[in-house]
Structures are given as C-alpha cells and as structure tokens.
Write an enzyme that holds these catalytic residues in place. Structure first.
Site, mmCIF file in Angstrom:
data_model
loop_
_atom_site.group_PDB
_atom_site.id
_atom_site.type_symbol
_atom_site.label_atom_id
_atom_site.label_comp_id
_atom_site.label_asym_id
_atom_site.label_seq_id
_atom_site.Cartn_x
_atom_site.Cartn_y
_atom_site.Cartn_z
ATOM 1 N N ARG A 221 1.852 9.778 -3.235
ATOM 2 C CA ARG A 221 2.069 9.151 -4.540
ATOM 3 C C ARG A 221 1.217 9.854 -5.582
ATOM 4 O O ARG A 221 0.106 10.293 -5.310
ATOM 5 C CB ARG A 221 1.685 7.658 -4.502
ATOM 6 C CG ARG A 221 2.676 6.772 -3.742
ATOM 7 C CD ARG A 221 4.010 6.649 -4.463
ATOM 8 N NE ARG A 221 4.960 5.782 -3.799
ATOM 9 C CZ ARG A 221 5.940 6.179 -2.980
ATOM 10 N NH1 ARG A 221 6.087 7.466 -2.704
ATOM 11 N NH2 ARG A 221 6.765 5.303 -2.445
ATOM 12 N N HIS A 269 9.848 14.855 -6.493
ATOM 13 C CA HIS A 269 9.800 13.726 -5.542
ATOM 14 C C HIS A 269 10.993 13.796 -4.574
ATOM 15 O O HIS A 269 11.836 12.897 -4.539
ATOM 16 C CB HIS A 269 9.796 12.387 -6.296
ATOM 17 C CG HIS A 269 9.324 11.243 -5.432
ATOM 18 N ND1 HIS A 269 8.567 10.205 -5.908
ATOM 19 C CD2 HIS A 269 9.511 10.973 -4.122
ATOM 20 C CE1 HIS A 269 8.309 9.347 -4.938
ATOM 21 N NE2 HIS A 269 8.881 9.799 -3.826
HETATM 22 P P1 NDP Z 1 2.464 4.528 7.481
HETATM 23 O O1 NDP Z 1 2.186 3.146 7.017
HETATM 24 O O2 NDP Z 1 3.226 4.723 8.754
HETATM 25 O O3 NDP Z 1 1.084 5.321 7.636
HETATM 26 C C1 NDP Z 1 0.032 5.181 6.753
HETATM 27 C C2 NDP Z 1 -1.195 5.918 7.309
HETATM 28 O O4 NDP Z 1 -2.212 5.913 6.314
HETATM 29 C C3 NDP Z 1 -1.780 5.240 8.549
HETATM 30 O O5 NDP Z 1 -2.218 6.210 9.479
HETATM 31 C C4 NDP Z 1 -2.996 4.487 7.983
HETATM 32 O O6 NDP Z 1 -4.071 4.309 8.878
HETATM 33 C C5 NDP Z 1 -3.420 5.424 6.880
HETATM 34 N N1 NDP Z 1 -4.225 4.727 5.867
HETATM 35 C C6 NDP Z 1 -3.848 3.664 5.096
HETATM 36 N N2 NDP Z 1 -4.881 3.279 4.313
HETATM 37 C C7 NDP Z 1 -5.910 4.108 4.602
HETATM 38 C C8 NDP Z 1 -7.248 4.207 4.154
HETATM 39 N N3 NDP Z 1 -7.748 3.370 3.228
HETATM 40 N N4 NDP Z 1 -8.042 5.165 4.671
HETATM 41 C C9 NDP Z 1 -7.565 6.010 5.631
HETATM 42 N N5 NDP Z 1 -6.298 5.973 6.111
HETATM 43 C C10 NDP Z 1 -5.494 5.030 5.604
HETATM 44 O O7 NDP Z 1 3.212 5.263 6.283
HETATM 45 P P2 NDP Z 1 4.272 6.468 6.317
HETATM 46 O O8 NDP Z 1 3.705 7.574 7.133
HETATM 47 O O9 NDP Z 1 5.620 5.982 6.678
HETATM 48 O O10 NDP Z 1 4.324 6.864 4.762
HETATM 49 C C11 NDP Z 1 3.167 7.262 4.060
HETATM 50 C C12 NDP Z 1 3.440 7.346 2.575
HETATM 51 O O11 NDP Z 1 4.239 8.496 2.279
HETATM 52 C C13 NDP Z 1 4.257 6.199 1.968
HETATM 53 O O12 NDP Z 1 3.445 5.060 1.749
HETATM 54 C C14 NDP Z 1 4.775 6.804 0.685
HETATM 55 O O13 NDP Z 1 3.854 6.590 -0.356
HETATM 56 C C15 NDP Z 1 4.826 8.304 0.993
HETATM 57 N N6 NDP Z 1 6.211 8.792 1.026
HETATM 58 C C16 NDP Z 1 6.580 9.787 0.158
HETATM 59 C C17 NDP Z 1 7.857 10.283 0.175
HETATM 60 C C18 NDP Z 1 8.276 11.393 -0.731
HETATM 61 O O14 NDP Z 1 9.462 11.720 -0.794
HETATM 62 N N7 NDP Z 1 7.363 12.019 -1.455
HETATM 63 C C19 NDP Z 1 8.870 9.780 1.114
HETATM 64 C C20 NDP Z 1 8.380 8.751 1.990
HETATM 65 C C21 NDP Z 1 7.092 8.282 1.929
HETATM 66 P P3 NDP Z 1 -3.908 3.401 10.213
HETATM 67 O O15 NDP Z 1 -2.984 4.206 11.111
HETATM 68 O O16 NDP Z 1 -5.285 3.311 10.746
HETATM 69 O O17 NDP Z 1 -3.295 2.109 9.768
HETATM 70 C C1 OXD Z 2 9.432 6.527 -0.179
HETATM 71 C C2 OXD Z 2 9.694 7.582 -1.158
HETATM 72 O O1 OXD Z 2 8.409 5.861 -0.275
HETATM 73 O O2 OXD Z 2 10.841 8.114 -1.179
HETATM 74 O O3 OXD Z 2 10.283 6.349 0.709
HETATM 75 O O4 OXD Z 2 8.795 7.968 -1.903
#
Ligand code: NDP
Ligand code: OXD
Length: 306
Positions: A221, A269
């Site tokens: 993000r 994006h």
């Molecule tokens: P998940 O919820 O599966 O994974 C999130 C990860 O972040 C977990 O490993 C979690 O740790 C870690 N995390 C969360 N908070 C913290 C923190 N404070 N400190 C350290 N680690 C932290 O999410 P996804 O992998 O499915 O997606 C991640 C992000 O990617 C989405 O939220 C979205 O913003 C972005 N995204 C962007 C897209 C694009 O097109 N640009 C498309 C899709 C998603 P733990 O495992 O310990 O819980």
């Molecule tokens: C998502 C994205 O969060 O597309 O899926 O950014």
C-alpha cells in the site's frame, strides 16, 4: 441465502452472473439504496450508507486481499469481514516481484540504455550472494514471493509479526528484530497489510538501516511509504532505486515526482489483480461453508486489522 453485490467503480453484473451460476439456490442482486438486507455481501469500497442500511448482514466478502479501506468504515461488531485468500494473486505477485528483482540484479535497464545507444558493452556481473532479498510480510503473498525468489538462488530473509519457520528463509519477527532484518536485506519487498502498526513503516529511519545501495519494491500500500524520505535517500545514494506499484494517492497525480524520477519505476497498482472467476469460486465456497456452520479461512481479525 440472500447475496448483495456492492462494487464501487467496478461493473457488478458479471459478478452477479458468476455468483448466480455457482449458487443457483441463492437470491443474488446488485445493491441499490433501500435494497432489503442480505445475508452476505460481495464488496469493493462500499459507501458507509451501504453498511448502515445493511444492518443485520452477516458477512462482507472483500474482492481484494487488503481490507484497509473497509476497516475505515464504521462496521457493526457482529459483521464478519473476509478477505481474498490468494485466489490467483500469489502467482502474479511472485511474477511481478521476481521480475523487479531480476531486472535490477541483472541491470537490464542499463543494458537497454546501452543497446539504444548502439553500444555492445559488458557489465561486471553482480554477485547473488550480495543480493539478499528481504520480504516484509510472510502471509499468503509474501510466503509465495519468498519461495519463488529461492528458485533463483537469492538469499531470502522474511519478517512477520509472529515467529515463523519457512524452509530456506532466514525469518525475523516483531519490532525487536526489524533492524536485524533490514540490515541484512539488500533488496526490500513490502508485502505487509496496511494497519495502524504498519502505516509509514518505510521511512527515513527504517530505510536507512538497509545496506548501502539498497533497492525498494513496494507492492502493498502507498501509505506504508513516506514518499519524501524515499526521495531523500535516493538523492543521497543510500538507495539506488525503487519499483513502486502502490501510492498514497491513486491514480498517481499528474506532476508527481515519481512519474519521471530516473531511479523509480512506476506501475499502476497492477502487481496482483483480482481474477473474477477464481474469486467468485472462492467466495461461493466460503458462503456455503458458513451456511453449513463450517469455519473458513481469510476471516479478518478486527484487533490486528488484517
Ligand atoms: P496476509 O494477511 O496473508 O499476510 C500479512 C503478513 O504481514 C503476515 O505474515 C503478518 O504476520 C505480517 N504482518 C502484519 N502486521 C505486521 C506487523 N505489524 N509487523 C510485522 N509483520 C506484520 O496478507 P497477504 O499476503 O494476502 O497480502 C498482503 C498485502 O498485500 C495486502 O494486505 C494488500 O495490502 C497487498 N496487496 C497488494 C496487491 C497489489 O496489487 N499491489 C494485491 C493484493 C494484495 P503474521 O504472519 O505473524 O500474522
Ligand atoms: C488487493 C489489491 O488488496 O488489489 O487485493 O490491492
């Protein structure tokens, strides 16, 4: 089962048709102000009016992985939020990040410039051992990216909230191990969810912990990154470049410094797009599971915000 579809800036009809095809027993319709309350909703950036009118709705199925925009709304405490759980996004993210890492590591931009100028010139190969890649966020997307980068034999580090063990990945966890993670990552990939804890996590102090000549890839993000801090670190040479897919304001405003910065590559994006067929199949299965009282994955914890 009643399903309502409320998608801002996305045509809802194809989603309605796909849901009807997979759930012929359900009553599926496009939300309009004043529509009757449904059991489940399929949403993208719904207005607050939708939430207020649909009091009694059981589940909000977001058609993205990130739920930061949804959690800004006033949601009733009983309403469950479900995010997309891969649904074809992790392979796209792995492609995008691998492309960005390899393009930088193999200096393809420099070769392309040389070729445009008619130069047949070799560059000294970079050493893979000097190109450790640090993945922030080891969830659905981050874990897939970490695994894919290992296939190219890059040393891979990962950072998450809770401690993890991923084969071949040097794992770090929590605020106390953030600096150790950063200082051992020459390329930094951000795949964290946007939460109050992670907002502005890519800033002067954290990015300065990366080794000299580091490279940033932000695919999570825009609000994770303090933009002026990135520009200052690129100017000082501490960072040598960045690939950015997400921005504080999207679309990236005309005239923004990132559009033309020689060390920044911008994409709109698009690193991992929502795929309708995969997403509807996943959502339909989860709706059936909930109706049958079974548990599902992808439930958002309102306390952590992801
Ligand atoms: P998940 O919820 O599966 O994974 C999130 C990860 O972040 C977990 O490993 C979690 O740790 C870690 N995390 C969360 N908070 C913290 C923190 N404070 N400190 C350290 N680690 C932290 O999410 P996804 O992998 O499915 O997606 C991640 C992000 O990617 C989405 O939220 C979205 O913003 C972005 N995204 C962007 C897209 C694009 O097109 N640009 C498309 C899709 C998603 P733990 O495992 O310990 O819980
Ligand atoms: C998502 C994205 O969060 O597309 O899926 O950014």
């Amino acid at each position: 089962m009643k399903i309502t579809v409320c998608l801002t800036n996305i045509k809802p009809e194809p989603w309605v048709d796909s849901l009807r095809a997979l759930l012929p027993q359900a009553d599926v319709s496009v939300w309009q102000p004043g529509s009757p309350v449904a059991d489940h909703a399929v949403v993208w950036a719904p207005p607050q009016q939708f939430i207020d009118e649909q009091a009694g709705l059981k589940t909000l199925f977001n058609i993205g992985a990130g739920v930061d925009a949804l959690l800004q709304l006033r949601l009733p405490p009983t309403l469950q939020v479900v995010r997309l759980d891969d649904a074809g996004m992790s392979v796209q993210m792995a492609e995008y990040v691998s492309h960005a890492v390899i393009r930088h590591f193999r200096e393809f931009d420099a070769y392309e410039r040389d070729v445009r100028e008619g130069k047949w010139s070799y560059r000294k190969p970079n050493l893979r051992a000097d190109f450790s890649v640090g993945v922030m966020g080891l969830g659905v997307l981050g874990a897939r990216v970490a695994k894919t980068l290992q296939a190219f034999e890059f040393p891979v580090n990962g950072w998450s909230r809770s401690a993890k063990q991923l084969p071949g990945v040097q794992c770090f966890a929590g605020a106390q191990q953030l600096n150790a993670f950063l200082s051992s990552s020459r390329v930094l990939v951000n795949l964290l969810p946007l939460t109050p804890e992670t907002e502005n996590v890519l800033n002067q102090a954290t990015l300065s912990q990366l080794p000299p000549h580091a490279y940033l890839i932000n695919v999570a993000r825009g609000r994770h990154l303090v933009e002026d801090d990135l520009l200052a670190l690129l100017d000082s040479g501490h960072l040598v470049g960045a690939t950015l897919d997400v921005f504080r304001t999207e679309p990236l405003p005309a005239g923004h410094a990132f559009w033309t910065h020689p060390k920044i590559t911008v994409t709109p994006h698009t690193s991992a797009r929502t795929l309708r067929d995969e997403s509807v199949a996943q959502i339909a299965q989860k709706m059936l599971a909930l109706e049958q009282g079974r548990t599902i994955s992808g439930l958002v914890d309102p306390r952590t915000g992801y």
